[in-house]
Write an enzyme that holds these catalytic residues in place. Structure first.
Site, PDB file in Angstrom:
ATOM      1  N   GLU A 134      13.824 -32.783  44.871  1.00 50.53           N
ATOM      2  CA  GLU A 134      13.404 -32.734  43.410  1.00 50.53           C
ATOM      3  C   GLU A 134      14.631 -33.541  42.481  1.00 50.53           C
ATOM      4  O   GLU A 134      14.502 -34.017  41.468  1.00 50.53           O
ATOM      5  CB  GLU A 134      13.436 -31.317  42.997  1.00 50.53           C
ATOM      6  N   HIS A 185      13.983 -40.594  37.035  1.00 52.57           N
ATOM      7  CA  HIS A 185      14.034 -40.414  35.421  1.00 52.57           C
ATOM      8  C   HIS A 185      15.127 -41.020  34.798  1.00 52.57           C
ATOM      9  O   HIS A 185      15.222 -41.564  33.850  1.00 52.57           O
ATOM     10  CB  HIS A 185      13.798 -38.703  34.941  1.00 52.57           C
TER      11      HIS A 185
END
Length: 233
Positions: A102, A109
């Site tokens: 994750e 991003h």
């Protein structure tokens, strides 16, 4: 007119379901196995995630606890990294691997990883396509002439957006897993044998995305076959 309720294209749906069930069973089995293996460091999923984020120069992402099993995800809009019950406070090798994965999305991003941007842009179209495709196609099947073909083609088109979303998801997930493995190897957070275990967990998880994409492609193929039959009526 209602022959399509019983046609042989249902086998495509069944194959897709079986693929997804098999992939889900494998990831649950693999995660369960390595969730029983405590890491030598004793670091929890939360601690691992925070350490990886900081080492990557990311200080504006909050690691939070969310309910559920393997519901872990990164929310780019809220800048939160949600870790599930079986990951957040767990010091298992599996938990650290999932947390690192994750974090891979958070790094994607932060660095402007192109496939992640494309996937994000596809979300509205994919959601609409998943909901609207079958109503449009059913309307087309109940009609005749060019109008029927128009509705069917429109249904296939909007569903294609959902399929494209699943396909674009694959490189995003594979890349996040590669980032996770690299950071766990280079940081020394896990020993080599533990990293090998993480690879098994993440490989099993990757199969679920492959299965989802395959299932969606099979559904699209079914829609195309149904549409072709209607055109030939």
């Amino acid at each position: 007119m209602f022959y399509y309720y019983y046609d042989r294209t249902y086998i495509l749906v069944l194959i897709g379901v079986l693929i997804c069930v098999a992939a889900s069973a494998r990831v649950n089995r693999t995660f369960d196995r390595f969730s029983r293996v405590r890491s030598y460091s004793g670091m929890t999923g939360k601690e691992a995630a925070e350490r990886i984020l900081r080492s990557s120069g990311i200080y504006d992402v909050q690691v939070i606890h969310i309910p559920g099993n393997l519901t872990d995800h990164y929310n780019p809009g809220k800048k939160t990294l949600g870790l599930s019950d079986t990951v957040y406070n767990s010091a298992s090798v599996a938990a650290i691997g999932v947390a690192a994965h994750e974090c891979g999305h958070a790094v994607q991003h932060a660095t402007g990883y192109a496939p992640l941007k494309i996937r994000g842009a596809l979300v509205p179209a994919a959601n609409f396509g998943s909901m609207a495709a079958w109503p449009l196609i059913l309307i087309g099947l109940l009609m005749n002439g060019d109008t029927a073909i128009l509705f069917i083609n429109l249904g296939i088109l909007v569903f294609s957006a959902a399929v494209l979303f699943q396909i674009v998801t694959l490189p995003v997930e594979f890349n996040a897993s590669r980032r996770a493995v690299r950071v766990l190897e280079s940081s020394g957070m896990l020993y080599p044998d533990e990293v090998d275990s993480v690879k098994k967990v993440l490989s099993a998880a990757a199969l679920t995305y492959v299965a989802s994409a395959a299932s969606m492609i099979l559904q699209l193929l079914r829609l195309i076959i149904i549409g072709g039959r209607k055109r030939n009526d």
